[in-house]
Design a protein around this motif. Structure first.
Motif, PDB file in Angstrom:
ATOM      1  N   ILE A 760       1.002  -1.176  -0.054  1.00  0.00           N
ATOM      2  CA  ILE A 760       0.052   0.039   0.076  1.00  0.00           C
ATOM      3  C   ILE A 760       0.818   1.226   0.136  1.00  0.00           C
ATOM      4  O   ILE A 760       0.572   2.336  -0.671  1.00  0.00           O
ATOM      5  CB  ILE A 760      -0.794   0.019   1.310  1.00  0.00           C
ATOM      6  CG1 ILE A 760      -1.916   1.264   1.122  1.00  0.00           C
ATOM      7  CG2 ILE A 760      -0.283   0.107   2.560  1.00  0.00           C
ATOM      8  CD1 ILE A 760      -3.180   1.015   1.987  1.00  0.00           C
ATOM      9  N   GLN A 761       2.100   1.118   0.585  1.00  0.00           N
ATOM     10  CA  GLN A 761       2.789   2.278   0.654  1.00  0.00           C
ATOM     11  C   GLN A 761       3.426   2.502  -0.804  1.00  0.00           C
ATOM     12  O   GLN A 761       3.792   3.808  -1.216  1.00  0.00           O
ATOM     13  CB  GLN A 761       4.057   2.337   1.750  1.00  0.00           C
ATOM     14  CG  GLN A 761       3.593   2.090   3.140  1.00  0.00           C
ATOM     15  CD  GLN A 761       2.831   3.560   3.553  1.00  0.00           C
ATOM     16  OE1 GLN A 761       3.131   4.394   3.057  1.00  0.00           O
ATOM     17  NE2 GLN A 761       1.968   3.047   4.714  1.00  0.00           N
ATOM     18  N   GLN A 762       3.646   1.549  -1.336  1.00  0.00           N
ATOM     19  CA  GLN A 762       4.373   1.698  -2.734  1.00  0.00           C
ATOM     20  C   GLN A 762       3.258   2.252  -3.870  1.00  0.00           C
ATOM     21  O   GLN A 762       3.494   3.013  -4.720  1.00  0.00           O
ATOM     22  CB  GLN A 762       4.837   0.329  -3.656  1.00  0.00           C
ATOM     23  CG  GLN A 762       5.269   0.386  -4.550  1.00  0.00           C
ATOM     24  CD  GLN A 762       5.869  -1.200  -5.286  1.00  0.00           C
ATOM     25  OE1 GLN A 762       5.654  -2.032  -4.342  1.00  0.00           O
ATOM     26  NE2 GLN A 762       6.150  -0.844  -6.438  1.00  0.00           N
ATOM     27  N   MET A 763       1.932   1.995  -3.585  1.00  0.00           N
ATOM     28  CA  MET A 763       0.744   2.424  -4.197  1.00  0.00           C
ATOM     29  C   MET A 763       0.453   3.824  -4.031  1.00  0.00           C
ATOM     30  O   MET A 763       0.271   4.726  -4.817  1.00  0.00           O
ATOM     31  CB  MET A 763      -0.649   1.643  -3.888  1.00  0.00           C
ATOM     32  CG  MET A 763      -0.574   0.163  -4.277  1.00  0.00           C
ATOM     33  SD  MET A 763      -1.040   0.043  -5.972  1.00  0.00           S
ATOM     34  CE  MET A 763      -1.241  -1.918  -5.924  1.00  0.00           C
ATOM     35  N   LEU A 764       0.470   4.314  -2.932  1.00  0.00           N
ATOM     36  CA  LEU A 764       0.623   5.589  -2.417  1.00  0.00           C
ATOM     37  C   LEU A 764       1.652   6.218  -3.116  1.00  0.00           C
ATOM     38  O   LEU A 764       1.438   7.769  -3.477  1.00  0.00           O
ATOM     39  CB  LEU A 764       0.521   5.849  -0.763  1.00  0.00           C
ATOM     40  CG  LEU A 764      -0.683   5.329  -0.071  1.00  0.00           C
ATOM     41  CD1 LEU A 764      -0.514   5.511   1.299  1.00  0.00           C
ATOM     42  CD2 LEU A 764      -1.915   6.080  -0.500  1.00  0.00           C
ATOM     43  N   ALA A 765       2.844   5.972  -3.180  1.00  0.00           N
ATOM     44  CA  ALA A 765       4.058   6.630  -3.820  1.00  0.00           C
ATOM     45  C   ALA A 765       3.560   6.758  -5.246  1.00  0.00           C
ATOM     46  O   ALA A 765       4.139   7.882  -5.880  1.00  0.00           O
ATOM     47  CB  ALA A 765       5.170   5.928  -3.473  1.00  0.00           C
ATOM     48  N   GLU A 766       3.056   5.847  -5.782  1.00  0.00           N
ATOM     49  CA  GLU A 766       2.783   5.949  -7.376  1.00  0.00           C
ATOM     50  C   GLU A 766       1.626   7.053  -7.589  1.00  0.00           C
ATOM     51  O   GLU A 766       1.784   7.971  -8.359  1.00  0.00           O
ATOM     52  CB  GLU A 766       2.306   4.810  -7.725  1.00  0.00           C
ATOM     53  CG  GLU A 766       3.254   3.671  -7.976  1.00  0.00           C
ATOM     54  CD  GLU A 766       4.150   3.970  -9.292  1.00  0.00           C
ATOM     55  OE1 GLU A 766       3.835   4.695  -9.987  1.00  0.00           O
ATOM     56  OE2 GLU A 766       5.267   3.332  -9.157  1.00  0.00           O
ATOM     57  N   LEU A 767       0.668   7.090  -6.396  1.00  0.00           N
ATOM     58  CA  LEU A 767      -0.309   8.134  -6.612  1.00  0.00           C
ATOM     59  C   LEU A 767       0.260   9.509  -6.340  1.00  0.00           C
ATOM     60  O   LEU A 767      -0.416  10.560  -6.716  1.00  0.00           O
ATOM     61  CB  LEU A 767      -1.458   7.806  -5.693  1.00  0.00           C
ATOM     62  CG  LEU A 767      -2.090   6.388  -5.516  1.00  0.00           C
ATOM     63  CD1 LEU A 767      -3.182   6.162  -4.796  1.00  0.00           C
ATOM     64  CD2 LEU A 767      -3.054   6.655  -7.158  1.00  0.00           C
ATOM     65  N   HIS A 768       1.433   9.839  -5.474  1.00  0.00           N
ATOM     66  CA  HIS A 768       1.814  11.200  -5.303  1.00  0.00           C
ATOM     67  C   HIS A 768       2.111  11.841  -6.560  1.00  0.00           C
ATOM     68  O   HIS A 768       2.032  13.110  -6.607  1.00  0.00           O
ATOM     69  CB  HIS A 768       2.928  11.068  -4.371  1.00  0.00           C
ATOM     70  CG  HIS A 768       2.619  11.068  -2.985  1.00  0.00           C
ATOM     71  ND1 HIS A 768       2.149  11.952  -2.243  1.00  0.00           N
ATOM     72  CD2 HIS A 768       2.753  10.042  -2.012  1.00  0.00           C
ATOM     73  CE1 HIS A 768       1.954  11.700  -0.882  1.00  0.00           C
ATOM     74  NE2 HIS A 768       2.189  10.381  -0.904  1.00  0.00           N
ATOM     75  N   SER A 769       2.336  11.200  -7.682  1.00  0.00           N
ATOM     76  CA  SER A 769       2.637  11.949  -8.792  1.00  0.00           C
ATOM     77  C   SER A 769       1.406  12.263  -9.387  1.00  0.00           C
ATOM     78  O   SER A 769       1.530  13.176 -10.374  1.00  0.00           O
ATOM     79  CB  SER A 769       3.297  10.899  -9.746  1.00  0.00           C
ATOM     80  OG  SER A 769       2.595   9.709 -10.176  1.00  0.00           O
TER      81      SER A 769
END
Length: 1305
Positions: A760-769
């Motif tokens: 989920i943290q990796q998903m959120l990192a993708e979403l920050h862009s």
């Protein structure tokens, strides 16, 4: 006894010579004043059997005499001597009451009773069904034995009175000794004749036989009455007729010759009359041609007369069932009178009403020829459809239908008469083949309607039932085989065109040539099934299912037949070839020549074939499939249904992919077509079949109309793949996660929770862009955290629409089933929302949905106030910032935030109103002057929102703030809306007074007009704005009134506006005062109602305790001495039970019995139980014992003893209120002593309206005193009538409020 009558079935020879003297005797009725006794006298005269007693009916005149009559009914059996078959009828007329009884088996059974409109003077039976009754009005009335009046006539001759017409005597006396007229034996009956004996002559009244009655009506010229009576006799309505048989069949046989003769006489009479009338008009017996030339109006009257006679004749003959007379004799008479056509037209309505089910051949021939000559062939066809086929000359009717083109009737004849469904189709097709396209259009559509009804199992024409389900399959098969047969009309242009292009011309080609779309729809009806076709509901609703039916056609046989139809249509069009056939029918010179099929027709055919292929009911070759896919994917092709969307075309392509094996179509060719048509689901399906998962995912993600297919595919692959493939696919999904969130944030969130919870943290990192995707994801997470569920209504609704699609509906159902376990999934893989995520979401919320920030802060309570307040202030979300300021306790700053920008909103609102007034005409200004209309403008909504939000803020915090702080808060809000109102009044003026600035604008910035009309518009605009802002201020004051004292509000208004005219704030102050007076009026009204109710209750209580008691005897119940004896030195006590004692006797007895001075009747206390002794001190029914002096002989000294005792006992009650005392009396407290109650005085309350009148009418100090002195008397004068009216009487005022101490209370 006053009279009697002997039964006609007597067994004595004296009464009946044919009877045996040893039989059961004679039945006799003895009539007396009050009763009529029926007895049976045996052979032994000493033995009498009582049978029945009839009492004089209620309502009968006292002294009236009863009249009786017997009637014996002959037995219908072969042994009339048997007693069980003997039935006698007894009629008894007593004054205006008639009673009929039946005597059978030695038992009298009452049958019927009814009343007359005059007293009866005689009664007699005409037969066993009719009863003749004579009354005092000189009327002879005929009744049935059931009480129905049949006839009525007067038997008094002209010039005579009642006493001269009937004989009577006065030998009998009534119970009062007065003579009564008796008419017994003055009436006799023989057959149908009634004889009435008078003093000087005999009156004879005869009931005419049925034939003489009809003849009498004929002689009077009432032919309709005569015919009506004849038809009633034919139906068996023979009441009042004595010379006809009993059974209906016998009656009809007896009167039938006369009925026929009557009809022919009527026709001959009317025809003769018409002929004479025409001859008199023309001056000679001229013919019809001369009549037309001389007077057309008379010709019209002649036709109307013949039509009227014809209608009577038809209805009469149909009623009596003599159609032979109607079509033979009657029709010949009309034909001889040159009105045969008119007679045939008269038959039509009776045929359509199914009253005439058949016509003789010659009449049918004449009817068709006559209607054909007038162009009424449709009416002839309707007549044929209502006829009984078995009674017609079938060949003749078929020939007539063919000659005149009555194809609807022809279909009906063959279907119903011969159960032949093919021959009508051949007849219709022959017409289409031999006619031009324009002329054959109506016949073609009639043929299609006929086929559709047959395929659906309905009989044709509509309304003639259904086709038996056992024959339905055979009918469908027979008709379809005929449509697939080769045409036999080799010379038609259609045959030549089809035969030259495709080498064959089945019969269906003619229908396809005429209307391809309608033909294919009809063919679909032949193969409708519930499993795939919605139209099958029509079939099931119209054709009931027969249990046990096995001959309905198996699915295999239906599919074989369907395959034949599909193959035939494919061959006709040439779908097996690279290029389809183009058929040209007609010649170059013909205007109706054209090529077939057109683009639309080809589309209809392709979709027809595709429909059955998709439902696995027909098979096609690869070349045909290529044509189908190419047609569905071409964007410029007209669809079979103009309303069909591209998504619906894509669904058909997907259905083809599902049912057709992959080896039957070229994937590269189909993929190229789907890419050009933007069929993303189809492309994804092809890529998935090739195991190109990434390309398939990209194709599914391009489908924004139905985005859930991408998630279904991802979920499916994550469960299927393994090893490196699944790792590669997971990394691809993570990299495309922002796009997936934009497709469906709900499905994306479920995907993360279900498959990517650890990443989920990796998903959120993708979403920050991508901030938008991040916002949507966090929004979904917050919704799950708050409600614990997600909204998938669109997804489930889509599943309902595609329930019939087989290619992925199972996968969708599996996905929905997985979504149904979301609560368990959320519990197993929860998402923790940290403060940083919440603040990040709030920051994104302020950017993308600032209006939702306040709702989020109100529902979500776990966040840091300072940081969130800083975010809201940075992004200018004032409502959310004000909410947070309120939570931290800074109410003033919160109000300032809410009011921020109010001036700009007000300016925009005022400008909008000014522009609106400047654009409209002066006549329409009155329509928008009302504040409600102005407030509906869009610019007014921000001002209203600010007003209501501010009021709510102040109301929520006024309770917890100090009064000064609360007052300051409200006044700040009041000033915000008062300042614009002051400006509106600044440069105006009311009532036409006021000034404007020297420039081109007013003090409010409004441009000056060029004329008086412009000035008027400007003033109306100002007035409208003033009223609106006055309403705003009024709402604030109304909300403030519950928290701020009214004097403070008034002081605020007057201090801030002291230099202004009072009229400027007249509306505001008037609203405030109206609200205050309204509340005050409510309180005063409630107080008045309570006072009235209390006074009414107290008056009832006081009245219950203020009345005295009277002793039952004047003897003391203790010493048994007289209460008024001489030398009595004691007072007397009277108890509520009625006992009385000397006071000293009661005290002595209480001392001797040690009763501790308990109050109560000593007699009742000594004889009652414990419960009765406890109740003895309580006076029932709110009564209160009183001391009273029993005679004037009691001295005044005795009263002093009573007063002393009363004063001593009342000391303990001085602290109790009078209302409490009365309540204790009503509740009957055991410890409450009645004798200790002090004197009670009750004053009525003031009337509410008088209180108001006192304040309004009298203002000065001098008048107030007079009002106070006069008010009690005036109120009492108004109150006393009210009490008297309600029944609660009270003594006069002087007796209640008297101060006389000598009066005993």
């Amino acid at each position: 006894m006053m009279g009697g009558v002997v039964g006609v079935d007597s067994g004595w020879k004296f009464f009946n010579e044919g009877s045996s003297p040893v039989e059961d005797g004679v039945t006799v009725m003895f009539i007396m004043h009050q009763h009529a006794l029926v007895v049976r006298l045996r052979t032994n005269i000493d033995h009498v059997d009582h049978i029945e007693t009839f009492s004089r009916p209620e309502g009968a005149r006292e002294g009236s005499i009863a009249y009786a009559a017997w009637k014996y009914t002959a037995s219908s059996s072969d042994s009339p001597s048997v007693d069980e078959d003997r039935v006698s009828w007894l009629a008894l007329a007593w004054d205006r009451q008639v009673q009929v009884a039946k005597f059978v088996k030695s038992k009298m059974i009452r049958h019927k009773e009814w009343k007359l409109d005059s007293s009866a003077v005689g009664v007699a039976w005409l037969n066993d069904q009719m009863l003749a009754v004579l009354n005092l009005r000189g009327q002879l009335c005929l009744f049935s034995k059931d009480g129905s009046e049949l006839r009525r006539t007067i038997f008094i001759l002209d010039g005579f009175v009642f006493d001269d017409s009937i004989l009577y005597h006065t030998h009998f006396l009534n119970r009062f000794g007065n003579p009564e007229r008796h008419f017994k034996n003055s009436v006799a009956v023989r057959g149908a004749t009634v004889y009435i004996l008078g003093p000087n002559f005999l009156t004879v009244s005869r009931l005419l036989p049925w034939k003489e009655r009809i003849e009498a009506l004929k002689r009077a010229g009432d032919w309709m009455g005569a015919l009506d009576m004849a038809m009633k006799l034919y139906d068996g309505h023979t009441q009042g007729v004595v010379d006809l048989p009993r059974t209906v069949d016998s009656i009809r046989e007896a009167i039938m010759p006369y009925l026929v003769e009557l009809l022919l006489s009527y026709i001959g009479y009317v025809f003769e009359y018409i002929s004479i009338a025409l001859s008199n008009h023309t001056g000679k017996g001229g013919g019809a041609d001369d009549l037309v030339d001389t007077d057309r109006s008379l010709l019209t009257q002649r036709e109307e007369q013949y039509a009227r006679v014809g209608g009577v004749a038809v209805e009469y003959c149909v009623h009596i069932g003599r159609n032979d007379i109607l079509f033979d004799t009657v029709f010949s008479k009309f034909a001889a009178a040159q009105s045969g056509g008119m007679f045939l037209e008269v038959l039509e309505p009776y045929i359509l009403k199914d009253m005439l089910g058949s016509l003789p051949p010659e009449i049918m021939q004449a009817l068709v020829e006559h209607y054909s000559g007038k162009g009424w062939l449709q009416r002839v066809e309707q007549c044929i459809l209502h006829m009984d086929i078995s009674s017609l000359d079938f060949n003749q009717v078929v020939r007539l239908c063919r000659e005149h083109g009555l194809y609807g009737a022809l279909i009906y004849l063959f279907n119903q008469g011969l159960n032949d469904f093919r021959t009508p189709l051949e007849e219709l097709l022959s017409v289409i083949q031999s006619a031009t396209r324009k002329d054959a259009t109506s016949t073609c559509y009639r043929m299609l309607v006929y086929l559709k009804y047959c395929f659906q199992g309905l009989a044709f024409p509509p309304g003639h039932g259904i086709i038996p389900r056992a024959h339905l399959h055979s009918v469908r098969k027979e008709l379809l085989q005929f449509m697939l047969e080769e045409s036999k009309m080799l010379t038609s242009e259609v045959f030549k065109g089809f035969n030259s292009s495709c080498g064959k011309c089945p019969n269906i080609c003619y229908l396809l040539w005429m209307d391809t779309e309608a033909t294919l729809e009809v063919v679909k009806c032949a193969f409708a099934q519930e499993s795939f076709e919605p139209t099958s509901g029509i079939l099931d609703a119209s054709v009931p299912t027969d249990e046990g039916d096995t001959n309905t056609g198996s699915p295999e046989s239906q599919n074989i037949l369907l395959q034949s139809v599909v193959d035939t249509i494919i061959d006709i069009v040439g779908l097996e070839n690279e290029a389809t056939h183009s058929i040209f029918a007609g010649t170059a010179e013909s205007e109706n020549s054209e090529f077939w099929p057109s683009v639309n027709d080809l589309g209809y055919i392709i979709e027809f074939v595709s429909f059955f292929v998709c439902h696995k009911r027909a098979n096609t070759s690869q070349r045909v499939l290529r044509h189908i896919v190419k047609y569905l994917t071409l964007s410029n092709t007209q669809s079979y249904d103009d309303k069909k969307l591209p998504t619906q075309k894509e669904e058909e392509v997907l259905q083809l992919f599902n049912v057709v094996p992959q080896t039957d179509w070229n994937s590269d060719y189909v993929l190229h077509l789907c890419l050009d048509a933007h069929f993303h689901q189809a492309c994804g399906l092809i890529y998935a079949a090739r195991d190109q998962n990434l390309a398939a995912l990209d194709s599914y993600m391009k489908d924004i109309v139905e985005p859930f297919h991408a998630f279904i595919f991802i979920n499916k692959k994550l469960l299927q793949l393994a090893g490196d493939e699944v790792l590669s696919f997971r990394s691809t999904v993570i990299s495309r996660f922002p796009e997936l969130v934009n497709l469906s944030r709900e499905c994306a969130f479920v995907l993360v929770i279900d498959h990517f919870h650890n990443e989920i943290q990796q998903m959120l990192a993708e979403l920050h862009s991508d901030h938008c995707s991040l916002f949507l994801f966090l929004k979904t997470a917050i919704e799950v955290h708050l409600s614990g569920k997600l909204d998938f209504s669109k997804l489930t609704a889509r599943n309902d629409k595609i329930v019939e699609r087989q290619y992925f509906s199972g996968e969708l159902e599996d996905y929905l089933q997985r979504l149904s376990n979301l609560p368990k999934l959320f519990d197993r893989n929860p998402v923790s929302l940290t403060d940083e995520l919440v603040e990040l979401y709030l920051e994104l919320l302020c950017q993308y949905e600032p209006r939702s920030a306040l709702r989020f802060l109100e529902t979500y309570d776990s966040y840091r106030l300072e940081r969130c307040l800083h975010l809201c202030l940075d992004y200018g979300v004032t409502d959310a910032a004000a909410f947070l300021q309120e939570r931290v306790g800074d109410v003033g700053s919160a109000l300032a935030l809410v009011l921020a920008g109010l001036d700009e909103k007000i300016s925009q609102f005022i400008s909008s109103v000014e522009n609106t007034f400047s654009r409209i005409s002066p006549k329409s200004i009155s329509e928008i002057e009302q504040p409600d209309v102005v407030l509906k403008m869009s610019e007014a909504h921000p001002v209203l929102d600010t007003l209501r939000a501010s009021i709510g803020l102040c109301q929520r915090n006024s309770q917890r703030l100090d009064p000064e702080e609360s007052q300051l808060l409200w006044f700040q809000l009041l000033d915000s809306f008062s300042e614009p109102l002051k400006k509106l009044y600044g440069g105006k003026v009311v009532n036409g007074k006021g000034g404007r600035s020297e420039g081109g604008e007013t003090t409010n910035g409004y441009p000056k007009g060029n004329g008086q009309m412009r000035i008027s518009t400007y003033e109306k605009c100002l007035n409208a704005l003033r009223r609106v802002f006055s309403q705003f201020v009024g709402e604030i004051i109304e909300a403030m009134a519950g928290y701020i004292p009214l004097p403070a509000i008034m002081a605020k208004l007057l201090s801030d506006n002291g230099s202004q005219e009072f009229g400027d704030f007249k509306l505001v102050i008037h609203r405030m005062l109206s609200m205050y007076l309204y509340e005050k009026r409510i309180l005063e009204t409630a107080k008045s109602v309570i006072e009235d109710d209390s006074f009414y209750t107290l008056s009832l209580l006081k009245r219950g305790v203020c009345h005295g008691f009277a002793p039952q005897t004047f003897v003391c119940c203790v010493c048994n001495c007289s209460l008024s004896k001489e030398g009595a030195i004691s007072a007397v006590r009277v108890f509520s039970c009625g006992h009385a004692t000397h006071l000293h006797c009661e005290s002595e007895q209480s001392k001797s019995s040690n009763r501790d001075s308990k109050d109560g009747c000593p007699v009742c206390l000594s004889t009652s139980n414990t419960q009765a002794r406890n109740k003895s001190s309580i006076i029932s029914e709110n009564g209160l014992t009183r001391y009273s002096v029993v005679e004037n002989e009691v001295s005044h000294g005795i009263h002093h003893v009573h007063e002393t005792d009363h004063a001593e006992r009342s000391r303990g009650l001085q602290h109790m209120s009078r209302f409490e005392i009365l309540n204790n009396l009503q509740k009957a407290h055991k410890t409450f002593h009645i004798e200790t109650v002090p004197p009670l005085r009750l004053s009525p309350p003031a009337i509410y309206h008088e209180k108001i009148q006192k304040r309004v009418t009298f203002v000065g100090e001098s008048s107030r005193h007079s009002v106070r002195t006069e008010k009690p008397q005036k109120i009492w004068q108004m109150k006393e009538p009210k009490l008297k009216k309600s029944g609660n009487w009270l003594p006069a005022k002087t007796s209640i409020f008297s101060s006389d101490k000598n009066q005993v209370r």
